[in-house]
Motif scaffolding. Structure first.
Motif, PDB file in Angstrom:
ATOM      1  N   GLU A  59      -4.160  -5.639   2.963  1.00 40.91           N
ATOM      2  CA  GLU A  59      -4.993  -5.338   1.790  1.00 40.91           C
ATOM      3  C   GLU A  59      -5.357  -6.647   1.108  1.00 40.91           C
ATOM      4  O   GLU A  59      -4.483  -7.490   0.862  1.00 40.91           O
ATOM      5  CB  GLU A  59      -4.245  -4.438   0.790  1.00 40.91           C
ATOM      6  N   ASN A 117     -10.503  -3.693  -2.165  1.00 41.79           N
ATOM      7  CA  ASN A 117     -10.563  -2.768  -3.299  1.00 41.79           C
ATOM      8  C   ASN A 117     -11.968  -2.710  -3.873  1.00 41.79           C
ATOM      9  O   ASN A 117     -12.589  -3.747  -4.123  1.00 41.79           O
ATOM     10  CB  ASN A 117      -9.587  -3.209  -4.398  1.00 41.79           C
ATOM     11  N   GLU A 149     -10.869   0.616  -0.389  1.00 39.88           N
ATOM     12  CA  GLU A 149      -9.902   1.345  -1.223  1.00 39.88           C
ATOM     13  C   GLU A 149     -10.530   1.621  -2.581  1.00 39.88           C
ATOM     14  O   GLU A 149     -10.979   0.704  -3.263  1.00 39.88           O
ATOM     15  CB  GLU A 149      -8.616   0.518  -1.412  1.00 39.88           C
ATOM     16  N   ASP A 179      -6.883   5.283  -3.405  1.00 47.82           N
ATOM     17  CA  ASP A 179      -5.805   4.384  -3.831  1.00 47.82           C
ATOM     18  C   ASP A 179      -5.053   4.980  -5.025  1.00 47.82           C
ATOM     19  O   ASP A 179      -5.622   5.763  -5.785  1.00 47.82           O
ATOM     20  CB  ASP A 179      -6.448   3.050  -4.250  1.00 47.82           C
ATOM     21  N   LYS A 200      -3.382   6.602  -0.148  1.00 45.65           N
ATOM     22  CA  LYS A 200      -2.294   5.702  -0.529  1.00 45.65           C
ATOM     23  C   LYS A 200      -1.534   6.320  -1.689  1.00 45.65           C
ATOM     24  O   LYS A 200      -2.070   6.456  -2.800  1.00 45.65           O
ATOM     25  CB  LYS A 200      -2.843   4.334  -0.950  1.00 45.65           C
TER      26      LYS A 200
END
Ligand code: C2E
Ligand code: MG
Ligand code: MG
Ligand code: MG
Length: 282
Positions: A59, A117, A149, A179, A200
């Motif tokens: 990530e 992200n 995400e 997320d 997640k």
């Protein structure tokens, strides 16, 4: 205390701790300049497959190398960027650098999926799907290798534009990850309406889940939901061996957390991977 009081004890606010130093939140002009001057750098945190112990992805987590203050964390500037219309530029910079990095790893023979992200504030105009698709094509990376995400924490109201953007990206074979699952206003609505393929579970439902009935119940329900929906599940916030073992025993697919590795500069990743040995693997 009587039975009820004892039962409710765990809901009482914890005794006040030593006051934390309050974090500095940066001003909009400084954040704008940091983006423009290339002071943002990407760190990468491994995601490991629990069944095999293999590192399957990373990530991307942005940091700000502040000339005076040192390394600054995203909670000190992402909100400012979102509120002042800078998040488009920030996401573009982070994604651009992550794609270049993904290409380098690919050429070095490292098979890694790279997650980035994306803020809900990036999903306000349909142009975003074209931007992402264009950057990925220009970088020479397959969309299948990129995971976006999305946290829903600030999302309310009309989901139509985000839904259309994310669906277009999913049709191009990008990975879509929800997320911090469990912490938002509308996690379930998003699962119903948006074609996420990865979930997640928020760290607050992962770390210590094995030892707390309430947390465990929410964790197990989240895993069950994800599996029913055919999604890949990531547990974030794996901080110790007990967390790792519990996730493995309960069929979680991927783990991420300080127990495995802290986010690190890209240059440190190959040597970390060479050293990495999953617990229980030879
Ligand atoms: P996130 O996407 O949920 O990322 C996970 C956060 O948890 C990261 O914090 C990571 O360093 C931290 N973490 C990882 N393992 C553990 C663990 O075992 N224990 C604990 N306590 N924490 C762990 P970080 O890097 O400070 O990022 C915070 C948030 O800032 C991210 O949460 C994400 O929402 C946001 N963010 C980071 N980079 C970007 C970016 O490039 N763009 C946008 N829009 N948001 C970003
Ligand atoms: Mg994330
Ligand atoms: Mg998260
Ligand atoms: Mg988070």
């Amino acid at each position: 205390p009587d039975g009820l009081a004892r039962l409710l004890e765990k809901w009482l606010p914890p005794a006040p701790k030593v006051p934390r130093p309050t974090k500095k939140i940066y001003g909009v002009d400084e954040v704008r300049a940091a983006i423009a001057n290339g002071e943002l750098i990407n760190f990468y945190q491994p995601k490991v497959a629990l069944a095999t112990g293999r590192v399957v992805g990373v990530e991307t987590l942005v940091r700000w190398r502040h000339p005076a203050d040192g390394l600054v964390f995203p909670d000190q500037f992402i909100g400012v960027a979102e509120e002042h219309g800078l998040i488009g530029d920030l996401t573009r910079a982070v994604l651009y650098a992550a794609l270049a990095q993904a290409k380098d790893w690919q050429e070095a023979g490292l098979e890694l999926r790279v997650a980035v992200n994306v803020s809900m504030d990036n999903l306000t105009s349909l142009e975003f799907s074209g931007l992402v698709t264009g950057l990925v094509a220009a970088a020479g990376v397959a969309p299948q290798k990129i995971v976006l995400e999305v946290t829903e924490s600030r999302l309310m109201g009309d989901l139509r534009t985000p839904l259309e953007i994310l669906t277009r990206l999913r049709l191009k074979r990008f990975g879509l990850s929800i997320d911090d699952f469990g912490t938002g206003h509308s996690s379930l609505v998003q699962l119903r309406d948006i074609p996420f393929n990865q979930l997640k579970i928020d760290q607050s439902f992962v770390h210590g889940a094995h030892a707390n009935e309430t947390i465990r119940a929410i964790y197990l329900a989240s895993i069950g939901l994800a599996k029913q929906l055919g999604m890949e599940v990531v547990g974030e916030g794996v901080e110790d061996l007990a967390d790792w073992d519990f996730l493995r025993q309960t069929g979680c697919d991927l783990a991420q957390g300080y127990f495995i590795a802290r986010p690190m500069p890209a240059a440190d990743l190959p040597s970390w991977m060479a050293e990495w040995k999953a617990p229980g693997a030879g």
